[in-house]
Design a protein around this motif. Structure first.
Motif, PDB file in Angstrom:
ATOM      1  N   ARG A   6      51.702 141.598 -51.386  1.00 29.92           N
ATOM      2  CA  ARG A   6      51.006 142.265 -50.040  1.00 29.92           C
ATOM      3  C   ARG A   6      51.564 141.534 -48.720  1.00 29.92           C
ATOM      4  O   ARG A   6      51.996 142.184 -47.764  1.00 29.92           O
ATOM      5  CB  ARG A   6      49.550 141.999 -50.325  1.00 29.92           C
ATOM      6  N   HIS A   7      51.335 140.096 -48.787  1.00 25.91           N
ATOM      7  CA  HIS A   7      52.006 139.564 -47.674  1.00 25.91           C
ATOM      8  C   HIS A   7      53.437 139.786 -47.432  1.00 25.91           C
ATOM      9  O   HIS A   7      53.752 139.690 -45.928  1.00 25.91           O
ATOM     10  CB  HIS A   7      51.884 138.028 -47.951  1.00 25.91           C
ATOM     11  N   ARG A   8      54.289 139.805 -48.360  1.00 27.25           N
ATOM     12  CA  ARG A   8      55.674 140.092 -48.162  1.00 27.25           C
ATOM     13  C   ARG A   8      55.621 141.601 -47.609  1.00 27.25           C
ATOM     14  O   ARG A   8      56.784 141.933 -46.667  1.00 27.25           O
ATOM     15  CB  ARG A   8      56.468 140.114 -49.316  1.00 27.25           C
ATOM     16  N   GLY A   9      54.895 142.637 -47.883  1.00 27.07           N
ATOM     17  CA  GLY A   9      54.862 143.984 -47.277  1.00 27.07           C
ATOM     18  C   GLY A   9      54.385 143.929 -45.798  1.00 27.07           C
ATOM     19  O   GLY A   9      54.504 144.877 -45.148  1.00 27.07           O
ATOM     20  N   GLY A  10      53.572 143.038 -45.331  1.00 25.59           N
ATOM     21  CA  GLY A  10      53.293 142.795 -44.072  1.00 25.59           C
ATOM     22  C   GLY A  10      53.636 141.759 -43.176  1.00 25.59           C
ATOM     23  O   GLY A  10      55.047 141.721 -42.908  1.00 25.59           O
ATOM     24  N   PRO A  11      52.966 140.717 -42.563  1.00 27.03           N
ATOM     25  CA  PRO A  11      53.418 139.974 -41.559  1.00 27.03           C
ATOM     26  C   PRO A  11      54.640 139.182 -42.240  1.00 27.03           C
ATOM     27  O   PRO A  11      55.692 138.594 -41.476  1.00 27.03           O
ATOM     28  CB  PRO A  11      52.310 139.103 -41.469  1.00 27.03           C
ATOM     29  N   ARG A  72      48.973 122.210 -31.721  1.00 24.93           N
ATOM     30  CA  ARG A  72      48.210 123.294 -31.287  1.00 24.93           C
ATOM     31  C   ARG A  72      49.133 124.369 -31.716  1.00 24.93           C
ATOM     32  O   ARG A  72      50.194 124.342 -31.911  1.00 24.93           O
ATOM     33  CB  ARG A  72      48.145 123.148 -29.736  1.00 24.93           C
ATOM     34  N   SER A  73      48.521 125.502 -31.619  1.00 28.57           N
ATOM     35  CA  SER A  73      48.886 126.632 -31.902  1.00 28.57           C
ATOM     36  C   SER A  73      49.951 127.387 -30.995  1.00 28.57           C
ATOM     37  O   SER A  73      49.424 127.432 -29.782  1.00 28.57           O
ATOM     38  CB  SER A  73      48.059 128.128 -32.396  1.00 28.57           C
ATOM     39  N   VAL A  74      51.130 127.662 -30.989  1.00 27.54           N
ATOM     40  CA  VAL A  74      51.951 127.900 -29.602  1.00 27.54           C
ATOM     41  C   VAL A  74      52.744 129.039 -30.196  1.00 27.54           C
ATOM     42  O   VAL A  74      53.968 129.468 -30.182  1.00 27.54           O
ATOM     43  CB  VAL A  74      53.110 126.880 -29.373  1.00 27.54           C
ATOM     44  N   PRO A  75      52.223 130.440 -30.362  1.00 30.30           N
ATOM     45  CA  PRO A  75      52.734 131.311 -30.833  1.00 30.30           C
ATOM     46  C   PRO A  75      53.599 132.156 -29.871  1.00 30.30           C
ATOM     47  O   PRO A  75      54.642 132.838 -30.368  1.00 30.30           O
ATOM     48  CB  PRO A  75      51.518 132.405 -31.188  1.00 30.30           C
ATOM     49  N   TRP A  76      53.533 131.850 -28.760  1.00 31.54           N
ATOM     50  CA  TRP A  76      54.345 132.413 -27.767  1.00 31.54           C
ATOM     51  C   TRP A  76      55.715 131.890 -27.652  1.00 31.54           C
ATOM     52  O   TRP A  76      56.666 132.501 -27.068  1.00 31.54           O
ATOM     53  CB  TRP A  76      53.947 132.197 -26.196  1.00 31.54           C
ATOM     54  N   LEU A  77      56.013 130.945 -28.330  1.00 34.37           N
ATOM     55  CA  LEU A  77      57.238 130.405 -28.704  1.00 34.37           C
ATOM     56  C   LEU A  77      58.035 131.530 -29.413  1.00 34.37           C
ATOM     57  O   LEU A  77      59.443 131.147 -29.024  1.00 34.37           O
ATOM     58  CB  LEU A  77      57.210 129.055 -29.410  1.00 34.37           C
ATOM     59  N   LEU A  78      57.664 131.929 -30.319  1.00 31.65           N
ATOM     60  CA  LEU A  78      58.316 132.790 -31.141  1.00 31.65           C
ATOM     61  C   LEU A  78      59.276 133.696 -30.388  1.00 31.65           C
ATOM     62  O   LEU A  78      60.425 134.062 -30.503  1.00 31.65           O
ATOM     63  CB  LEU A  78      57.411 133.503 -32.194  1.00 31.65           C
ATOM     64  N   VAL A 122      53.495 129.696 -39.291  1.00 31.76           N
ATOM     65  CA  VAL A 122      52.943 130.847 -39.366  1.00 31.76           C
ATOM     66  C   VAL A 122      53.296 131.623 -40.784  1.00 31.76           C
ATOM     67  O   VAL A 122      52.324 132.320 -41.307  1.00 31.76           O
ATOM     68  CB  VAL A 122      53.428 132.061 -38.299  1.00 31.76           C
ATOM     69  N   ALA A 123      54.767 131.464 -41.028  1.00 29.26           N
ATOM     70  CA  ALA A 123      54.750 131.994 -42.573  1.00 29.26           C
ATOM     71  C   ALA A 123      54.067 131.429 -43.694  1.00 29.26           C
ATOM     72  O   ALA A 123      53.953 132.126 -44.630  1.00 29.26           O
ATOM     73  CB  ALA A 123      56.390 131.806 -42.941  1.00 29.26           C
ATOM     74  N   ARG A 124      53.971 130.087 -43.560  1.00 31.78           N
ATOM     75  CA  ARG A 124      53.322 129.351 -44.545  1.00 31.78           C
ATOM     76  C   ARG A 124      51.847 129.871 -44.543  1.00 31.78           C
ATOM     77  O   ARG A 124      51.314 130.497 -45.816  1.00 31.78           O
ATOM     78  CB  ARG A 124      53.244 128.052 -44.350  1.00 31.78           C
ATOM     79  N   ILE A 125      51.240 130.128 -43.516  1.00 33.23           N
ATOM     80  CA  ILE A 125      50.029 130.580 -43.456  1.00 33.23           C
ATOM     81  C   ILE A 125      49.876 132.035 -43.924  1.00 33.23           C
ATOM     82  O   ILE A 125      49.025 132.475 -44.782  1.00 33.23           O
ATOM     83  CB  ILE A 125      49.242 130.639 -42.163  1.00 33.23           C
ATOM     84  N   LEU A 182      52.817 138.452 -35.077  1.00 33.98           N
ATOM     85  CA  LEU A 182      51.827 137.698 -34.622  1.00 33.98           C
ATOM     86  C   LEU A 182      50.470 138.512 -34.587  1.00 33.98           C
ATOM     87  O   LEU A 182      49.502 137.984 -34.763  1.00 33.98           O
ATOM     88  CB  LEU A 182      52.108 136.935 -33.362  1.00 33.98           C
ATOM     89  N   ARG A 183      50.501 139.624 -34.242  1.00 31.93           N
ATOM     90  CA  ARG A 183      49.274 140.519 -34.175  1.00 31.93           C
ATOM     91  C   ARG A 183      48.966 140.713 -35.454  1.00 31.93           C
ATOM     92  O   ARG A 183      47.716 140.828 -35.738  1.00 31.93           O
ATOM     93  CB  ARG A 183      49.596 141.946 -33.397  1.00 31.93           C
TER      94      ARG A 183
END
Length: 391
Positions: A6-11, A72-78, A122-125, A182-183
């Motif tokens: 399921r994870h592979r099929g999504g994020p 800290r989380s810096v998702p905007w970096l991606l 993010v991929a690990r999570i 990210l969403r």
């Protein structure tokens, strides 16, 4: 297993495809080398210097971005880093001066460096720490590498270096995919949200250092062959541009195959056993790629890439588990070393090739997988850790 699928099929899938869009630009640097040599008459050492420019600054800043993602989380970096990676390569063909070429390629390298630690976290999570999920994420990078020579050959081979601005298109697509991933993972957290995470376990810095030393050996071989395999194949096989492009494509495609195999084999035999065997079996494959003449060289190049890439995603999860309190730093170092040390060594290979021959310059690479195996020989499998944000 159902959960992993399921994870592979999504994020994870979105992150994997976005990873491909970023690593197109790592592969593009090597793919541009034959065109820089032909259009601008760069000697081998100068051409390798372009690869160095993409990797040297990246090697310095990528661990720093890893430290940042631990705090800290810096998702905007991606999405931002993806665009930076693309813009740097897009400008490469428009800069007639060597210094400016180095500068824009370095910009691309910084973009790549900023992307990887946060993306790996993010991929690990998203994959719940599963080796196969991480291998799918890593596969995207290998596919990006593999697509790079085809993309560069199609664009620059047709329109010359002046057509390089078209190479920004994958970055635009990648930035959109990163935003979607990210969403999907819900990683848009308010400032300070990561402070609530309580990492488990203790950092094993000695084991991480030995793992990093092995990765450095692998890096020199992978980047060294990736930089010069197209020119080497052209000399040994003939066929000029077509053979050069084929050799680089097979090298990167073999890397994609190896990455997928790594996650599957680790699930059956264990991570460290798979990593050790891949290093041990890669040494004779490198010897074939360097020393065997004729079309068989292409086969050895592909097998070498498989052997070098089987441990790629496993390096990431092993590093994160050796440093469970600093997974971002672990990702920054392991992913940074995957290209940076090889980029630093590239000009030395190029200088030796200028002084002797390209084949002679590639011979020292044969011993490095065996040296990497020695660093890995006494490592023990770490405990599995996964930081989970508190609810």
């Amino acid at each position: 297993m159902v959960k992993s699928s399921r994870h592979r099929g999504g994020p994870v899938t979105l992150l994997s495809v976005g990873h491909a869009c970023v690593d197109v630009y790592q592969g593009s640097v090597a793919a541009l080398v034959p065109f820089l040599v032909s259009e601008r008459a760069y000697p081998y050492a100068a051409a390798a210097g372009v690869v160095l420019a993409a990797s040297l600054l990246s090697s310095v800043v990528q661990p720093l971005f890893g430290v940042l993602t631990d705090r800290r989380s810096v998702p905007w970096l991606l999405p931002v880093s993806t665009l930076a990676a693309g813009v740097g390569i897009a400008l490469c063909g428009l800069t007639g001066q060597y210094a400016l070429t180095l500068a824009v390629v370095a910009l691309s390298g910084v973009g790549v460096a900023a992307y990887h630690p946060e993306a790996a976290r993010v991929a690990r999570i998203a994959g719940r720490g599963d080796d196969r999920a991480m291998s799918w994420f890593s596969l995207g990078g290998n596919l990006g590498f593999a697509a790079a020579p085809l993309l560069v050959s199609g664009v620059v081979g047709t329109g010359g270096l002046a057509a390089s601005p078209l190479l920004v298109l994958p970055a635009v697509a990648g930035a959109l995919l990163c935003a979607a991933a990210l969403r999907s993972t819900g990683r848009r957290q308010p400032p300070g949200a990561d402070a609530s995470r309580s990492p488990a376990g203790r950092d094993d810095r000695a084991s991480f250092a030995r793992l990093s030393a092995a990765i450095a050996c692998r890096s020199v071989v992978f980047v060294g062959l990736g930089t010069f395999i197209s020119l080497h194949a052209g000399q040994q096989v003939g066929g000029a541009t077509a053979v050069a492009t084929t050799a680089l494509f097979l090298f990167y495609a073999g890397g994609a195959v190896g990455t997928v195999l790594g996650g599957r084999l680790a699930g059956r035999f264990g991570r460290l056993r798979v990593v050790r065997w891949s290093y041990a079996l890669t040494a004779p494959a490198v010897a074939g790629a360097v020393l065997v003449p004729g079309p068989l060289l292409l086969l050895f190049a592909a097998v070498t890439a498989v052997g070098l890439s089987v441990p790629f995603s496993l390096h990431i999860t092993l590093g994160q588990d050796y440093l469970p309190r600093h997974p971002g730093t672990a990702s920054g170092v392991t992913l940074g070393l995957a290209v940076s040390v090889g980029g630093v060594a590239g000009p030395l290979v190029g200088a030796l090739a200028d002084a002797t021959s390209l084949r002679v310059a590639l011979v020292p690479l044969i011993a490095l997988p065996a040296l990497g195996w020695l660093f890995l020989r006494t490592l023990r499998e770490p405990d599995r850790h996964l930081d989970r944000p508190s609810s």
